[in-house]
Structures are given as C-alpha cells and as structure tokens.
Design a protein around this motif. Sequence first.
Motif, mmCIF file in Angstrom:
data_model
loop_
_atom_site.group_PDB
_atom_site.id
_atom_site.type_symbol
_atom_site.label_atom_id
_atom_site.label_comp_id
_atom_site.label_asym_id
_atom_site.label_seq_id
_atom_site.Cartn_x
_atom_site.Cartn_y
_atom_site.Cartn_z
ATOM 1 N N ASP A 236 0.838 -1.192 0.000
ATOM 2 C CA ASP A 236 0.000 0.000 0.000
ATOM 3 C C ASP A 236 0.877 1.248 0.000
ATOM 4 O O ASP A 236 2.051 1.204 0.341
ATOM 5 C CB ASP A 236 -0.894 -0.013 1.243
ATOM 6 N N GLY A 237 0.303 2.365 -0.393
ATOM 7 C CA GLY A 237 0.992 3.643 -0.274
ATOM 8 C C GLY A 237 1.798 4.070 -1.481
ATOM 9 O O GLY A 237 2.697 4.897 -1.361
ATOM 10 N N LEU A 238 1.500 3.530 -2.636
ATOM 11 C CA LEU A 238 2.189 3.972 -3.849
ATOM 12 C C LEU A 238 1.618 5.304 -4.317
ATOM 13 O O LEU A 238 0.438 5.587 -4.141
ATOM 14 C CB LEU A 238 1.988 2.976 -4.992
ATOM 15 N N ARG A 239 2.438 6.092 -4.927
ATOM 16 C CA ARG A 239 1.980 7.294 -5.622
ATOM 17 C C ARG A 239 2.318 7.086 -7.084
ATOM 18 O O ARG A 239 3.490 6.974 -7.458
ATOM 19 C CB ARG A 239 2.682 8.541 -5.080
ATOM 20 N N SER A 240 1.317 6.982 -7.922
ATOM 21 C CA SER A 240 1.514 6.723 -9.341
ATOM 22 C C SER A 240 1.278 7.992 -10.149
ATOM 23 O O SER A 240 0.285 8.691 -9.944
ATOM 24 C CB SER A 240 0.566 5.620 -9.818
ATOM 25 N N ILE A 241 2.178 8.252 -11.055
ATOM 26 C CA ILE A 241 2.071 9.372 -11.992
ATOM 27 C C ILE A 241 2.091 8.748 -13.379
ATOM 28 O O ILE A 241 3.019 8.010 -13.720
ATOM 29 C CB ILE A 241 3.230 10.366 -11.791
ATOM 30 N N TYR A 242 1.069 9.035 -14.169
ATOM 31 C CA TYR A 242 0.919 8.335 -15.434
ATOM 32 C C TYR A 242 0.172 9.207 -16.441
ATOM 33 O O TYR A 242 -0.527 10.147 -16.079
ATOM 34 C CB TYR A 242 0.180 7.006 -15.227
ATOM 35 N N TYR A 243 0.312 8.844 -17.691
ATOM 36 C CA TYR A 243 -0.374 9.540 -18.780
ATOM 37 C C TYR A 243 -1.654 8.789 -19.097
ATOM 38 O O TYR A 243 -1.632 7.582 -19.341
ATOM 39 C CB TYR A 243 0.546 9.591 -20.005
ATOM 40 N N TRP A 244 -2.795 9.493 -19.091
ATOM 41 C CA TRP A 244 -4.074 8.845 -19.356
ATOM 42 C C TRP A 244 -5.019 9.831 -20.019
ATOM 43 O O TRP A 244 -5.243 10.930 -19.513
ATOM 44 C CB TRP A 244 -4.682 8.320 -18.057
ATOM 45 N N GLU A 245 -5.552 9.430 -21.156
ATOM 46 C CA GLU A 245 -6.551 10.201 -21.893
ATOM 47 C C GLU A 245 -6.146 11.669 -22.079
ATOM 48 O O GLU A 245 -6.901 12.592 -21.790
ATOM 49 C CB GLU A 245 -7.921 10.076 -21.227
ATOM 50 N N GLY A 246 -4.905 11.859 -22.551
ATOM 51 C CA GLY A 246 -4.421 13.176 -22.915
ATOM 52 C C GLY A 246 -3.870 14.026 -21.783
ATOM 53 O O GLY A 246 -3.532 15.182 -22.008
ATOM 54 N N ARG A 247 -3.776 13.476 -20.591
ATOM 55 C CA ARG A 247 -3.301 14.257 -19.444
ATOM 56 C C ARG A 247 -2.361 13.441 -18.567
ATOM 57 O O ARG A 247 -2.435 12.217 -18.539
ATOM 58 C CB ARG A 247 -4.477 14.686 -18.568
ATOM 59 N N GLU B 289 -1.741 12.275 -14.996
ATOM 60 C CA GLU B 289 -2.557 12.052 -13.798
ATOM 61 C C GLU B 289 -1.667 11.636 -12.634
ATOM 62 O O GLU B 289 -0.539 11.176 -12.830
ATOM 63 C CB GLU B 289 -3.600 10.956 -14.060
ATOM 64 N N GLU B 290 -2.204 11.752 -11.433
ATOM 65 C CA GLU B 290 -1.478 11.368 -10.227
ATOM 66 C C GLU B 290 -2.484 10.808 -9.228
ATOM 67 O O GLU B 290 -3.499 11.441 -8.937
ATOM 68 C CB GLU B 290 -0.780 12.604 -9.649
ATOM 69 N N ASP B 291 -2.218 9.580 -8.719
ATOM 70 C CA ASP B 291 -3.139 8.921 -7.801
ATOM 71 C C ASP B 291 -2.386 8.069 -6.787
ATOM 72 O O ASP B 291 -1.270 7.608 -7.042
ATOM 73 C CB ASP B 291 -4.096 7.994 -8.562
ATOM 74 N N ASN B 292 -3.047 7.825 -5.654
ATOM 75 C CA ASN B 292 -2.577 6.827 -4.703
ATOM 76 C C ASN B 292 -3.054 5.465 -5.185
ATOM 77 O O ASN B 292 -4.189 5.332 -5.661
ATOM 78 C CB ASN B 292 -3.134 7.099 -3.307
#
Length: 109
Positions: free
Chosen positions: A39-50, A52-55
């Motif tokens: 648990d506790g990952l911070r993901s930064i990724y490209y999705w649908e033209g933007r 994004e950043e999520d836990n």
Amino acid sequence: MSEYEYVVVFVTVPNRDVGVEIAKSLVNNKLAACVNVIDGLRSIYYWEGRVEEDNEALLIIKSRKDKLNDLVIFIRERHPYKVPEIIALPIIGGFDGYLRWIDEALRRE
C-alpha cells in the motif's frame, strides 16, 4: 528448478482493499502461490491526454508462466480499471526450495 517457468506479475490497484480481495481470490483459485500487497504507492501516469497522479497499491504476484493467461483473464474480470497494469516478468533463477514451493502451492488439492 522444475520444468515450469516462473513469473512475477505486477498489478496496480486503486487501494489496499481491492488488492487484498484480488490477492485472496488468486491464491484460492491456484493462480498464484503468493501475493504481496504493498500500500501507499503514488503513481504518476499519462491517461486520456493528461498526466494524472493517484494513490494506489501494488500486487506482487508469484506464479508460473503456464498460469499466466488464466491469471490475466481472472484479474481483468475483477479489476475496476478500464486498462489495468498487468505486467509479467520472468524469474530467471532463485532458491530451488522456494520455486518448488510455488509448484506445490499451485497444484494443491
């Protein structure tokens, strides 16, 4: 090592609860010998033209290559993401006792 080829599969999930549910199902259905839920990952990724950043949480799944197709289908049917990360990496070596244990766990009654 046995005649099987072993894999580690990475799967990101939106949270720990979803990860634990998928992990237990994989082990109960003999598609994985072991699943670590981190648990506790911070993901930064490209999705649908933007960007994004999520836990998220990460599943580290130990299995065999001969189970991989069924494992992917199983996860896809239960995963809430439209395009989940399901990435398999080969295990090129390791402790024979652990690899034998994977075999035993996947063929148990």
